[in-house]
Design a protein around this motif. Sequence first.
Motif: not given
Length: 214
Positions: A85-113
Amino acid sequence: MTTPEGSGRIAPPTDYRLLLPEGWFRVRIEPELRERSVDALINRQFEGVDNAPHLKRQLRESLLAQAAAAFRDGGIELYLSLQKAGALTIPASLLVTLLPPQGGGQSTVQDIAARLSADQELEVSVVELSSGPAVRTRRSTGQPERPAPPGLPGSPEETLPSVTLDYQLPVPRADGCLLLTFSTPLVQIADAMVQLFDAVAASLAWVGGDGGHE
């Protein structure tokens, strides 16, 4: 990613796609590619600057440590914003991670929330993206967990307030979740930065598997 029992022959996606703004740099976090990738970022960021060897060395050590931690914690990809932005850098980052299942199976979004809502510092919601349902969380901190991205004045280890936006997306027809972690120290324009992060998350598309895009 593993296919849950009883899912028959329906295959999970084999990959994903994300659209990032121009000027975002992918830091390769794999051990064999890490140093070359970090060096390329530093050379690009300090192009034409020959009188900052201490700052360059400090930033290199910080980024290598950040990349190593991301890989150790299951990270897949790490992106840093080098947008200007002009002479300045707009600092931000994105990290993508693969999370293992919680409790031995796939969690629903409601469970996660429900699980994440126990943290009073998080703003938690369930959203529907074109790639499927996701859990969206937003938090603001005064002690960021990771160093600020390059381009900021001062030391890369300097403690700054930050805004973090997470998206957890259950992988279709598979165990585990994909976690997108966006972060920026630009708390003064946090809402605008969050809008940008939301747009990137909304661009995610699953690739491969049954019904996927190639």
